[in-house]
Design a protein around this motif. Structure first.
Motif, PDB file in Angstrom:
ATOM      1  N   GLN A  66      -4.891   1.216  -9.351  1.00 18.64           N
ATOM      2  CA  GLN A  66      -4.611   2.715  -8.928  1.00 18.64           C
ATOM      3  C   GLN A  66      -4.225   3.550 -10.353  1.00 18.64           C
ATOM      4  O   GLN A  66      -4.650   4.506 -10.460  1.00 18.64           O
ATOM      5  CB  GLN A  66      -3.349   3.040  -8.368  1.00 18.64           C
ATOM      6  N   LYS A 119      -2.560  -3.956  -7.052  1.00 17.66           N
ATOM      7  CA  LYS A 119      -2.839  -2.612  -6.460  1.00 17.66           C
ATOM      8  C   LYS A 119      -2.432  -1.626  -7.432  1.00 17.66           C
ATOM      9  O   LYS A 119      -3.306  -0.595  -7.597  1.00 17.66           O
ATOM     10  CB  LYS A 119      -2.213  -2.860  -5.161  1.00 17.66           C
ATOM     11  N   ASN A 161       0.812  -1.227  -0.063  1.00 14.05           N
ATOM     12  CA  ASN A 161      -0.024   0.062  -0.160  1.00 14.05           C
ATOM     13  C   ASN A 161       0.897   1.188   0.057  1.00 14.05           C
ATOM     14  O   ASN A 161       0.742   2.132  -0.735  1.00 14.05           O
ATOM     15  CB  ASN A 161      -0.797   0.153   1.138  1.00 14.05           C
ATOM     16  N   TYR A 164      -7.801   4.131 -12.009  1.00  9.68           N
ATOM     17  CA  TYR A 164      -8.416   5.158 -11.433  1.00  9.68           C
ATOM     18  C   TYR A 164      -7.658   6.470 -11.885  1.00  9.68           C
ATOM     19  O   TYR A 164      -8.192   7.473 -12.226  1.00  9.68           O
ATOM     20  CB  TYR A 164      -8.468   5.150  -9.943  1.00  9.68           C
ATOM     21  N   SER A 202       1.655   6.648  -6.852  1.00  9.39           N
ATOM     22  CA  SER A 202       0.578   7.341  -7.593  1.00  9.39           C
ATOM     23  C   SER A 202       0.815   9.067  -7.189  1.00  9.39           C
ATOM     24  O   SER A 202       0.748   9.832  -8.426  1.00  9.39           O
ATOM     25  CB  SER A 202      -0.878   7.169  -6.600  1.00  9.39           C
ATOM     26  N   VAL A 232       2.296   1.720  -3.524  1.00 11.50           N
ATOM     27  CA  VAL A 232       1.320   2.292  -4.537  1.00 11.50           C
ATOM     28  C   VAL A 232       1.157   3.562  -4.198  1.00 11.50           C
ATOM     29  O   VAL A 232       0.856   4.617  -5.264  1.00 11.50           O
ATOM     30  CB  VAL A 232       0.308   1.278  -4.532  1.00 11.50           C
ATOM     31  N   SER A 233       0.920   3.953  -3.015  1.00 12.27           N
ATOM     32  CA  SER A 233       0.517   5.277  -2.897  1.00 12.27           C
ATOM     33  C   SER A 233       1.709   6.272  -3.278  1.00 12.27           C
ATOM     34  O   SER A 233       1.310   7.293  -3.770  1.00 12.27           O
ATOM     35  CB  SER A 233       0.310   5.558  -0.914  1.00 12.27           C
TER      36      SER A 233
END
Length: 353
Positions: free
Chosen positions: A270, A266, A206, A273, A213, A209-210
């Protein structure tokens, strides 16, 4: 140019450059058989990330993560080691050549860089870097924040050379490559383990990926629109990770591969999105995990013989300064998928690209 089937947000064919070209031209919003117009030109390729597209950024850094010595570059122009973590070219070089932009993609930090090269693209990538801010700190290389700062500097130089309007056009129509994540998982989490006390694998992916992003949104805000983001490879099948985590038989370390697969799932979600929410963006997920697995499971199909160790030294652990001129190399690197214990050979890259 031959027509081909366009696949939304994933890719498992061997012609990565052609796929990237198609994304640049028509976007990612439908599945269709298309023939690309021959008069469309991509002005530049701009790369960020780690050693896969490090074109020599680490050469003058105080770090052990370098490749500006033999046998790296053994099959490059005049056998010259340039800081590329390969025996020859990197995927970034192959992509700019495939797109007809230029033969090689230079490092932004190359001291001999001509300002004309800025117009057709550079690489800010630094071997050993990653999305996790701790990853580059461990080995003293350029972080994503450092690369972003250099990108802003680069934009300022472009404006000085060609003006505001043309600079924005170059950025909007260029192809951006983002290649990171392997060092976060293989080194920071599993091998060195400094994040294991803070995160389990789901929470660490997580974090990755954050951070990925946020980086993509940052370069988007600076003008990037056509962005290809590479998945993590099957890190458990890298020769070094086989040695460290694969037991006495050096099998692929499945725990490592499972972590990479979770991160990839993941990341893909993302990116879908972001592609929907960032206006005029064309952001794609580039799957290298499954193509590499396919090569490793059936090397003969791809003209390879050795996929569990690198060409340099024993091939089990040697990478960067451990892969040096004092060690033997294999007699024919075209039979190997890996050059050292971490990076593919030119032959390996040519299969993927």
């Amino acid at each position: 140019m031959e027509p081909f089937v366009f696949m939304k947000l994933s890719y498992s064919s061997s012609r990565l450059a052609t796929f990237l070209f198609s994304v640049v031209l028509i976007g990612v919003h439908s599945v269709a058989r298309v023939t690309l117009p021959e008069n469309v030109i991509v002005p530049a390729v701009i790369a960020f990330g780690d050693s896969i597209v490090d074109q020599g950024a680490n050469n003058n850094l105080t770090t052990v993560v370098k490749a500006n010595f033999s046998p790296y570059g053994k099959d490059f122009v005049a056998g010259k080691p340039t800081g590329r973590f390969s025996n020859n070219k990197t995927p970034a070089d192959m992509i700019v050549e495939e797109l007809g932009i230029k033969e090689l993609l230079p490092a932004y930090l190359d001291p001999s860089l001509d300002e004309k090269e800025l117009l057709t693209g550079v690489s800010f990538a630094s071997g050993g870097s990653g999305y996790d801010p701790q990853t580059p700190k461990i080995v003293g290389v350029l972080s994503c924040s450092d690369q972003l700062r250099q990108f802003k500097e680069y934009i300022g130089k472009l404006k000085h050379i060609v003006g505001e309007k043309r600079t924005q056009s170059i950025l909007a129509n260029s192809l951006f490559l983002v290649v990171a994540g392997s060092d976060d998982l293989a080194n920071t989490y599993f091998t060195i383990g400094i994040r294991k006390l803070q995160y389990d694998i789901p929470s660490y992916t997580n974090l990755m990926v954050s951070s990925a992003s946020d980086f993509i949104k940052d370069i988007y805000q600076l003008g990037a629109r056509r962005i290809g983001v590479f998945s993590a490879p099957p890190i458990g099948c890298l020769p070094s990770q086989r040695t460290l985590g694969g037991g006495g038989l050096r099998r692929c370390a499945e725990k490592y591969n499972n972590a990479a697969s979770l991160y990839n799932k993941k990341l893909k979600q993302q990116l879908e999105y972001l592609n929907r929410t960032l206006a005029q963006s064309r952001i794609i997920y580039l799957d290298i995990y499954n193509p590499i697995v396919a090569i490793i499971e059936n090397p003969i199909k791809y003209g390879l013989e050795v996929v569990d160790r690198g060409c340099c030294g024993t091939g089990n652990i040697e990478v960067s300064i451990l892969c040096n001129h004092l060690l033997p190399t294999c007699p024919d690197d075209s039979k190997y998928f890996f050059w050292d214990s971490y990076h593919p050979t030119n032959k390996g890259y040519s299969i993927l690209c």
